[in-house]
Design a protein around this motif. Structure first.
Motif, PDB file in Angstrom:
ATOM      1  N   ASP A 227       1.086  -1.124  -0.132  1.00  0.00           N
ATOM      2  CA  ASP A 227      -0.043  -0.352   0.265  1.00  0.00           C
ATOM      3  C   ASP A 227       0.788   1.483  -0.106  1.00  0.00           C
ATOM      4  O   ASP A 227       0.911   2.025   0.978  1.00  0.00           O
ATOM      5  N   ASP A 228       1.222   1.641  -1.298  1.00  0.00           N
ATOM      6  CA  ASP A 228       2.595   2.501  -1.573  1.00  0.00           C
ATOM      7  C   ASP A 228       1.882   3.326  -2.872  1.00  0.00           C
ATOM      8  O   ASP A 228       1.471   2.999  -3.317  1.00  0.00           O
ATOM      9  N   ALA A 229       1.705   4.687  -2.503  1.00  0.00           N
ATOM     10  CA  ALA A 229       1.582   5.875  -3.393  1.00  0.00           C
ATOM     11  C   ALA A 229       2.112   5.477  -4.748  1.00  0.00           C
ATOM     12  O   ALA A 229       2.383   6.040  -5.840  1.00  0.00           O
TER      13      ALA A 229
ATOM     14  N   PRO B  64      -1.209  -2.335  -9.806  1.00  0.00           N
ATOM     15  CA  PRO B  64      -1.039  -2.792  -7.807  1.00  0.00           C
ATOM     16  C   PRO B  64      -2.772  -3.306  -7.328  1.00  0.00           C
ATOM     17  O   PRO B  64      -2.971  -3.692  -6.805  1.00  0.00           O
ATOM     18  N   ALA B  65      -3.438  -2.745  -8.801  1.00  0.00           N
ATOM     19  CA  ALA B  65      -4.910  -2.617  -8.332  1.00  0.00           C
ATOM     20  C   ALA B  65      -5.480  -3.975  -8.944  1.00  0.00           C
ATOM     21  O   ALA B  65      -6.208  -5.021  -8.135  1.00  0.00           O
ATOM     22  N   GLU B  66      -4.299  -4.665  -9.363  1.00  0.00           N
ATOM     23  CA  GLU B  66      -4.271  -6.032  -9.876  1.00  0.00           C
ATOM     24  C   GLU B  66      -4.676  -7.245  -8.363  1.00  0.00           C
ATOM     25  O   GLU B  66      -3.389  -7.266  -7.305  1.00  0.00           O
TER      26      GLU B  66
ATOM     27  N   TYR C 172       9.830  -8.218  -8.713  1.00  0.00           N
ATOM     28  CA  TYR C 172       9.917  -7.318  -8.640  1.00  0.00           C
ATOM     29  C   TYR C 172       8.606  -5.703  -8.285  1.00  0.00           C
ATOM     30  O   TYR C 172       7.150  -5.701  -8.895  1.00  0.00           O
ATOM     31  N   VAL C 173       9.149  -5.182  -7.477  1.00  0.00           N
ATOM     32  CA  VAL C 173       8.495  -4.009  -6.891  1.00  0.00           C
ATOM     33  C   VAL C 173       8.551  -2.823  -7.182  1.00  0.00           C
ATOM     34  O   VAL C 173       9.852  -2.564  -7.653  1.00  0.00           O
TER      35      VAL C 173
END
Length: 87
Positions: free
Chosen positions: A13-15, A43-45, A67-68
């Protein structure tokens, strides 16, 4: 799903987060220089990838990392996970 690996990851949860990537190599060894991007998710998946990359034959193996990737372009990879298709 037969012939596919299911790779799970914990969503952040990171903008600043842009997307997640699944990268892999055929075989048991992950090599950053030769790794290919197998899949990409927003990020929504859901926090999982399904792939048959390098797992088309019984006994085949593949090494993966998740990877992020941040909006700045910075990225961090998970530990290597090795998947082997049953014989």
């Amino acid at each position: 799903m037969p012939g596919q690996a299911r790779v799970l990851y914990e969503a952040l949860d990171d903008a600043a987060l842009d997307h997640y990537e699944l990268r892999g190599n055929p075989g048991r060894r992950y090599d950053e220089a030769d790794a290919v991007t197998v899949a990409r998710q927003t990020p929504a998946e859901a926090g999982e990838f399904f792939t048959s990359f390098s797992l088309t034959q019984p006994g085949a193996q593949a090494a993966f990392k998740v990877y992020v990737v941040l909006k700045t372009g910075n990225e961090a990879g998970s530990k290597t996970m090795v998947v082997e298709r049953p014989v």
